[in-house]
Design a protein around this motif. Structure first.
Motif, PDB file in Angstrom:
ATOM      1  N   ASP A  89     -37.339 -36.307 -80.032  1.00 39.97           N
ATOM      2  CA  ASP A  89     -38.490 -35.526 -80.493  1.00 39.97           C
ATOM      3  C   ASP A  89     -39.629 -36.415 -81.004  1.00 39.97           C
ATOM      4  N   SER A 104     -40.986 -36.632 -76.978  1.00 40.67           N
ATOM      5  CA  SER A 104     -41.452 -35.262 -76.771  1.00 40.67           C
ATOM      6  C   SER A 104     -42.825 -35.177 -76.117  1.00 40.67           C
ATOM      7  N   GLY A 164     -40.937 -36.025 -72.321  1.00 44.37           N
ATOM      8  CA  GLY A 164     -40.688 -34.587 -72.423  1.00 44.37           C
ATOM      9  C   GLY A 164     -41.866 -33.762 -71.958  1.00 44.37           C
ATOM     10  N   PRO A 193     -39.600 -31.614 -77.181  1.00 38.55           N
ATOM     11  CA  PRO A 193     -38.588 -32.669 -77.263  1.00 38.55           C
ATOM     12  C   PRO A 193     -37.759 -32.737 -75.978  1.00 38.55           C
TER      13      PRO A 193
END
Lengths: 616, 376
Positions: free
Chosen positions: B177, B198, B219, B258
């Motif tokens: 994240d 993320s 991400g 994330p």
């Protein structure tokens, strides 16, 4: 009025058709419907759908077809499948079907390149022939298209069409330019989109005197088919032979290359039609039967097809990259963020909206889960519909149906005026199809999306395809017109109602028109429509009312400014929509005022459940 | 039975993949069946016909098309050099002589006495097709290409840009994240496949280009940053040919999301190993998703068996990703699969599933809005 000729191959069916299963293999989903003769009448009884399986890991379109039919089996209790075979004809009351038919637009549809000599003559004739056959035209090359020869050759090299249609020259005229184009194509060595080893189908439908040279130049390099000139003389078009050849080659070459289509062709009891060609058949049939001017739209995940019939002249266009899933991001790119945002009745920041649209693009099968997401999709649909109609209007100046007469003076007149054939004041009916319209949770949502996008003028009726079955009925009509018509009337076409939209503009709150509606029971509803008003008057589908409208002096309903008009209007599942928002429709530019206007209009017609207001 | 969920993206430690390496036009195959190939090794070669230059000699010489043969110095099939005489007239007075020179070096492809046109073609360009993954040739398709098989770990992304490349995997962040910022991107990442968390911002994208990373796996990204990177608004998701300096693969989607823990952990476990990656994405007409292939090395395809992941539909306990707002990007597991249609806030009646999240909370989600995280 031309009679559509969907396929030159007329299937011979000897047994009675009481139970029919039809599929449409779309780019995202394969939709199956069951049609049965119930009490002497054909009805659509069950439907099933499954993801289309043209792609890896399945790479066999028939798997999706069988999955969709299996869903019908489960729902209906009828045994249709025997392993991976469809049981035909019916063995008993609960086993088998009498015929299986299908349309297809999977794998990007039929993508064609067309060539002509003069861009707005043979070039456009070739384009019309291809569009009428249900193709997406990816480019029109012409001797006078402004591109240099090497640019044309480069263009042909880089494109990978499914098929090329060559036209050019009138019979007996000069052969030089059309031979030159053949030389360019030969030099470019075009390759088909599917399959590296088969020859690209190429139809030559130009000056017949050039046939020997074209055969010499292209005979070895392409799967060449020669047919009649689409423009034998300047004054006349002859599109049917080329259109029929396109259908033949679509089945023999293009579809045979797509994964699983050989099996699909064997399974089907009638030739597979390109989806847009089948929808076109239905649109033409409606217009012909009811003597209407109509605009039809099929808004899909990848493309939006627009059909129109005005004064008996059929046109079709396809906006290849305007759609609600695969192409949704392109709607944003073409319309611009501001045009989409103007339909959104709440505040949302640009970044969030852009990210959401891109996320729909990369995961096209997802559905709106919250009300604000639904409202955003409806906003985008309005813009996709609007842009596709603009595209249609621009091509409908020259797009005309098969076997029609055009005089030289018509050609010059059209060139000078550039006038579209689409006259919104003469429009009788708008027909909507495609997931976003057919599956809108409330029918009024479909109606307002079309009204906002198309801005119908005067009095216009609107309808929607109930569950998206026009393609199926289009192909069905080629083998059994009675069945197709009965299902169309009973189960497919949902009349939404009629929109009454005075033409003109005024300040919000000013008088737009006075109206008096006389209902079938004799009741009269009198009122005043103000600018900025949107009013919904209930009127059931089987009811007709008479409406007399006295517009304000700067406002017209087609008979002239300030001239009173009396018309019979038909009801529908939504009713009678009185649209006092003015034409052209102008939304407030100020954000807060625009949101307030949208909220007022949406509330006036009960467009969305109240809980969703202000979300975002 | 039809299913109404999106086929998932594969994230798996152990699988065998086969990649068809096909020339876009017939050529010659350079390797044989059973041979071990490297990602950067040419496996097939083709000659792309050269560019064509049309010249209308009839116009330039001022003669009829069927007369041009009389003026040609070079005939169809003859090689020709730039500025060499292609055709000339033979006037009585030398001053009126017209010479048509070749604008290119190549061959005279054809001469038309109908149009008076001569087509010249540049020499062919050699196209080499590389192996893309370290593996073993399991099939040779004469004149067209090969199939290369490799035992590997595989991660499929949802969207990417840029073509095939390879490099060493390096993990730039400490958790899935974490946002990838310019400070994470160091000079020693040149030529490597950098894994972020993320999100990546536009300044970090610029830094990645400056460093010269081979690839970025992340991400999410903002649409506006993608637009700035490409220089245009991407309308339809057909990618793979972009030239932005590196290959970019999104594992989750657009926005700050994330990276799925499973994906991050798998990539982390292979830090320091070579990976072959491709950003090519095609969502319409034949799904192609971007991928990260980490060959096991040495043991490539010894058994020749391909593990085909069975797609049996969705089951309780399966790990799923929610792929639509309002819970976009959240990951959970299937808690129950009610069969009845349920009305959602839009008033649509759809099939749903109950998803349980790590904190134990549960929610109903339309089945169309989840994606299986596939792979063992």
């Amino acid at each position: 009025m031309s009679v559509p000729s969907p396929s030159p191959i007329e299937p011979v069916i000897t047994h009675p058709l009481n139970v029919i299963v039809a599929t449409d293999c779309g780019s995202t989903t394969t939709k199956a419907i069951l049609i049965e003769k119930v009490g002497g009448e054909y009805r659509q009884t069950y439907r099933g759908e499954a993801p289309t399986t043209v792609e890896a890991p399945f790479e066999d379109v028939t798997l999706g077809v069988l999955n969709a039919i299996a869903e019908i089996e489960e729902l209906s209790g009828r045994k249709i499948l025997d392993g991976d075979k469809i049981i035909t004809p019916c063995r008993d009351a609960k086993t088998g079907v009498d015929i299986y038919i299908s349309t297809s637009s999977a794998g990007g549809g039929l993508q064609m390149m067309v060539t002509g000599v003069v861009q707005n003559m043979t070039g456009e004739s070739a384009q019309r022939a291809a569009l009428g056959a249900g193709a997406i035209v990816i480019d029109v090359l012409a001797s006078n298209d402004g591109r240099l020869p090497h640019e044309k050759i480069e263009r042909i090299r880089t494109m990978r069409p499914d098929m090329i249609l060559m036209s050019g020259g009138t019979d007996g005229g000069a052969v030089t330019h059309v031979v030159e184009m053949a030389e360019y194509i030969s030099a470019a060595e075009p390759r088909p989109r599917f399959g590296a080893t088969y020859k690209l189908p190429l139809i030559y439908a130009g000056n017949k005197d050039a046939q020997p040279q074209v055969r010499k130049i292209l005979g070895e390099k392409a799967a060449l088919v020669l047919t009649d000139n689409i423009r034998p003389v300047l004054e006349r078009e002859n599109l049917a032979p080329a259109r029929n050849k396109i259908h033949d080659l679509f089945l023999e070459h293009v579809m045979a290359q797509a994964p699983g289509y050989k099996k699909l062709i064997e399974m089907a009891g009638a030739p597979i039609m390109p989806t847009p060609a089948a929808v076109g058949v239905i649109m033409e049939t409606i217009a012909k039967r009811e003597h209407l001017n109509l605009i039809g739209v099929d808004i899909g995940g990848a493309t939006t097809d627009v059909f129109s019939v005005f004064e008996g002249i059929f046109n079709r266009t396809v906006s290849a990259n305007l759609g609600m899933s695969y192409s949704i991001s392109n709607v944003l790119a073409e319309a611009g963020l501001a045009n989409i945002m103007r339909w959104v009745p709440f505040t949302i920041d640009e970044q969030t909206l852009r990210n959401r649209i891109k996320n729909k693009m990369i995961r096209p099968t997802t559905i709106p889960q919250t009300l604000d997401e639904l409202q955003i999709e409806h906003a985008i649909a309005r813009e996709a519909l609007r842009l596709a109609l603009i595209h249609h209007k621009s091509l409908a100046t020259a797009l005309k149906g098969v076997q029609q007469e055009r005089t030289i003076s018509d050609v010059f007149e059209q060139q000078q005026s550039g006038k579209t054939l689409i006259d919104m004041l003469k429009l009788d009916l708008i027909v909507g199809s495609g997931g976003i319209l057919s599956h809108a949770p409330r029918r009024v949502q479909a109606m307002l999306m079309m009204v906002d996008a198309y801005e119908p003028l005067g009095v216009t009726r609107l309808s929607v395809d109930s569950i998206f079955m026009m393609p199926h009925l289009g192909v069905l009509s080629t083998i059994n017109e009675k069945a197709a018509t009965e299902v169309f009337v009973r189960d497919c076409m949902v009349y939404l109602g009629t929109c009454v939209a005075p033409v003109g503009q005024g300040k919000d709150g000013e008088r737009c028109a006075d109206y008096a509606i006389t209902f079938p029971d004799g009741r009269v509803d009198k009122g005043q429509l103000l600018f900025g008003d949107l009013r919904l008057v209930p009127l059931a589908g089987d009811q007709k009312a008479s409406i007399t409208i006295q517009p304000a002096k700067q406002v017209s309903l087609g008979a002239g400014a300030g001239v009173s008009v009396t018309r019979e209007v038909q009801g529908g599942v939504v009713g009678l929509l009185l649209d006092g928002r003015g034409r052209p429709l102008q939304l407030p530019t100020d954000h807060a005022a625009r949101v307030a206007s949208l909220t007022k209009w949406f509330n006036a017609v009960d467009l969305y459940p109240k809980a969703g207001w202000g979300q975002g | 039975m039809a299913h109404s969920y999106t086929p998932g993206l594969t994230v798996t430690e152990q699988t065998t993949v086969r990649r068809r390496r096909m020339l876009s036009l017939p050529g010659s195959v350079l390797v044989s069946g059973g041979e071990t190939v490297r990602a950067n090794q040419a496996v097939a070669r083709a000659e792309l016909p050269g560019k064509v230059y049309p010249l209308n000699l009839a116009n330039q010489l001022g003669v009829a098309p069927d007369e041009i043969h009389e003026y040609l110095v070079k005939k169809a099939g003859d090689p020709v050099k730039k500025d060499e005489i292609l055709a000339e007239n033979k006037p009585l007075i030398k001053w009126f002589k017209t010479e048509i020179l070749s604008p290119i070096t190549g061959v005279v492809e054809s001469v038309s006495n109908v149009t008076g046109q001569v087509l010249l073609r540049e020499p062919p360009r050699v196209l080499e097709l590389l192996g893309y993954v370290d593996g073993r040739v399991v099939e040779v398709i004469p004149q067209q290409g090969v199939v290369v098989e490799t035992d590997c770990s595989l991660v499929q992304g949802i969207f990417g840009i840029g073509g095939e490349t390879w490099g060493e995997i390096v993990i730039a962040v400490t958790s899935p994240d974490e946002v990838l910022t310019p400070r994470h991107l160091t000079a020693d990442m040149k030529g490597k496949v950098v894994v972020g968390g993320s999100f990546i911002s536009s300044d970090a994208l610029a830094r990645a280009k400056e460093v010269g990373v081979a690839g970025l796996v992340i991400g999410g990204i903002h649409d506006k940053d993608l637009r700035a990177l490409l220089g245009y608004d991407l309308g339809v998701a057909i990618t793979g040919t972009e030239q932005v300096g590196f290959t970019l693969i999104l594992t989750e989607g657009f926005g700050t999301i994330p990276m799925a823990g499973k994906t991050f952990n798998l990539l982390s476990a292979h830090a320091g190993q070579q990976a072959s990656i491709s950003g090519a994405t095609q969502i319409r007409a034949g799904v192609i998703r971007p991928e990260i292939i980490i060959p096991k090395g040495g043991a490539a395809g010894k058994q020749g068996a391909v593990i085909v992941l069975e797609r049996e539909g969705i089951r309780i306990g399966d790990q799923v990703r929610i792929i639509r707002d309002p819970l976009f990007g959240k990951i959970g597991e299937v808690a129950s699969l009610p069969s009845d249609l349920q009305k959602i806030p839009t008033e649509s009646e759809v099939r749903v599933m109950e998803v349980r999240f790590a904190d134990g909370s549960k929610t109903m989600i339309p089945r169309a809005n989840i994606e299986l995280i596939e792979g063992a």
